[in-house]
Enzyme design. Structure first.
Site, mmCIF file in Angstrom:
data_model
loop_
_atom_site.group_PDB
_atom_site.id
_atom_site.type_symbol
_atom_site.label_atom_id
_atom_site.label_comp_id
_atom_site.label_asym_id
_atom_site.label_seq_id
_atom_site.Cartn_x
_atom_site.Cartn_y
_atom_site.Cartn_z
ATOM 1 N N CYS A 141 38.100 46.555 46.004
ATOM 2 C CA CYS A 141 38.417 47.969 46.247
ATOM 3 C C CYS A 141 38.332 48.233 47.747
ATOM 4 O O CYS A 141 37.221 48.234 48.307
ATOM 5 C CB CYS A 141 37.440 48.868 45.493
ATOM 6 S SG CYS A 141 37.739 50.627 45.740
ATOM 7 N N HIS A 179 48.558 43.678 42.391
ATOM 8 C CA HIS A 179 49.405 44.799 42.807
ATOM 9 C C HIS A 179 50.872 44.451 42.603
ATOM 10 O O HIS A 179 51.310 43.362 43.004
ATOM 11 C CB HIS A 179 49.160 45.142 44.279
ATOM 12 C CG HIS A 179 47.806 45.742 44.525
ATOM 13 N ND1 HIS A 179 47.565 47.093 44.401
ATOM 14 C CD2 HIS A 179 46.616 45.168 44.848
ATOM 15 C CE1 HIS A 179 46.287 47.321 44.665
ATOM 16 N NE2 HIS A 179 45.681 46.178 44.924
ATOM 17 N N GLU A 193 46.954 53.530 39.840
ATOM 18 C CA GLU A 193 45.950 52.466 39.793
ATOM 19 C C GLU A 193 45.652 52.001 38.371
ATOM 20 O O GLU A 193 45.527 52.809 37.450
ATOM 21 C CB GLU A 193 44.626 52.941 40.433
ATOM 22 C CG GLU A 193 44.668 52.963 41.931
ATOM 23 C CD GLU A 193 43.274 52.917 42.536
ATOM 24 O OE1 GLU A 193 42.367 52.319 41.919
ATOM 25 O OE2 GLU A 193 43.102 53.479 43.630
ATOM 26 N N CYS A 225 44.631 53.972 47.955
ATOM 27 C CA CYS A 225 44.220 52.665 47.415
ATOM 28 C C CYS A 225 44.246 51.680 48.577
ATOM 29 O O CYS A 225 45.315 51.388 49.119
ATOM 30 C CB CYS A 225 45.183 52.240 46.299
ATOM 31 S SG CYS A 225 44.803 50.628 45.587
ATOM 32 N N GLY A 251 45.740 48.325 47.743
ATOM 33 C CA GLY A 251 47.174 48.556 47.534
ATOM 34 C C GLY A 251 47.924 48.711 48.841
ATOM 35 O O GLY A 251 49.037 48.200 48.999
HETATM 36 N N1 LIG Z 1 42.121 50.087 40.305
HETATM 37 C C1 LIG Z 1 41.849 48.858 41.072
HETATM 38 C C2 LIG Z 1 40.441 48.915 41.694
HETATM 39 C C3 LIG Z 1 40.335 50.001 42.768
HETATM 40 C C4 LIG Z 1 41.200 49.681 43.961
HETATM 41 C C5 LIG Z 1 41.449 50.836 44.938
HETATM 42 N N2 LIG Z 1 40.798 52.087 44.667
HETATM 43 C C6 LIG Z 1 41.264 50.401 46.384
HETATM 44 O O1 LIG Z 1 40.863 51.225 47.234
HETATM 45 O O2 LIG Z 1 41.584 49.224 46.672
HETATM 46 C C7 LIG Z 1 41.947 47.642 40.135
HETATM 47 O O3 LIG Z 1 41.621 47.766 38.948
HETATM 48 O O4 LIG Z 1 42.330 46.581 40.638
#
Ligand SMILES: N[C@H](CCC[C@H](N)C(=O)O)C(=O)O
Length: 280
Positions: free
Chosen positions: A75, A164, A213, A222, A225
């Site tokens: 994250c 991603h 997400e 994100c 991302g």
């Molecule tokens: N939903 C993402 C985790 C949070 C990633 C995001 N909030 C960031 O800042 O990178 C997953 O399940 O891979």
């Protein structure tokens, strides 16, 4: 049960943080706390739960659970907040240190003055098996035709330790994200589901990026991302290597840099919102 927490955000991507240097919990409690804490009506309201924990490697550890209780493996916005918390709350005594996410070790640098943090996010993973995505294990997925919900898109797949799926569009509309996000997230070509990112190239050093997400839906930002989007843009020839790319997200801007083969650097804000007690 009384659970002390800190709420922090990176560009509006906000999480409830538990400091496991102070308190320990049963492992099966984390998905429960993530779902409860994330509910804006019966909980606190957040995009999920992040644990700050001791690590055998001596680094500060980070684990992330999405709003639905599923565990993510990295994250970006969370890493910046963990870095600021660790420095300001005395878990580390240097502005440069390592953080261990489930996807591996990253290097953090807290630029103390204005709450800005730089993170070396490590190398992107591009092979299908490492995304993960079904198909020939060693293949890369760059501008591959991808049909979903009767819409024809072109997919570039990048992992920053979490998966991603990136799509370049001329104009990012909210409807596009809400209509296609869930179908992409749960598409069976991604065995662990996937984060769906939409990219609008503005110049060789600037883009708009929006995300649906995995496990949390639309968020304000994100970090992993944004890193994946810059990697995908460079792989598709839309962006310059070795240059700070300005990534505009709903919640603000991140600076992302990639030299085309090594580590990806991410720089952005990290804010502490509040400390509190959650009652479960
Ligand atoms: N939903 C993402 C985790 C949070 C990633 C995001 N909030 C960031 O800042 O990178 C997953 O399940 O891979």
């Amino acid at each position: 049960m009384k659970i002390p927490f800190t709420k922090m955000h990176g560009l509006g991507n906000n999480y409830i943080y538990l400091d496991l240097f102070k308190t320990e919990y049963e492992e099966d409690m984390f998905p429960v706390i993530a779902r409860k804490a994330s509910d804006v009506y019966t909980g606190i309201g957040s995009d999920g739960l992040i644990l700050i924990h001791p690590s055998e490697t001596g680094a500060v550890g980070m684990r992330i659970f999405n709003k639905d209780g599923s565990e993510g493996w990295n994250c970006g916005n969370g890493l910046r907040c963990v870095a600021r918390y660790a420095y300001e709350r005395g878990l580390v005594d240097n502005v440069k240190f390592q953080i261990e996410a489930k996807s591996g070790l990253v290097h953090a640098e807290v630029l103390i003055d204005d709450g800005v943090v730089s993170i070396n996010m490590g190398e992107p993973r591009l092979e299908r098996a490492l995304i993960p995505m079904i198909g020939p294990a060693k293949d890369h997925v760059i501008a591959e035709p991808f049909s979903v919900a009767d819409v024809e898109l072109e997919l570039t797949a990048v992992s920053m330790g979490n998966p991603h799926a990136l799509f370049f569009v001329d104009n990012i509309k909210e409807a596009l994200i809400t209509e296609l996000g869930p179908s992409i997230e749960n598409d069976t070509r991604f065995p662990d589901r996937v984060n769906a990112g939409f990219v609008e190239v503005l110049s060789p050093t600037e883009m708009n990026y929006r995300v649906w997400e995995r496990g949390s839906g639309i968020t304000e930002a994100c970090g992993t991302g944004a890193c994946a989007a810059v990697v995908a843009a460079i792989l598709n020839g839309h962006m310059q290597k070795e240059t700070d790319i300005h990534v505009h997200l709903s919640g603000g801007d991140l600076l992302i840099k990639w030299d085309g083969q090594g580590n990806v650097w991410m720089t952005g804000e990290a804010e502490i919102i509040a400390d509190g007690i959650l009652y479960i």
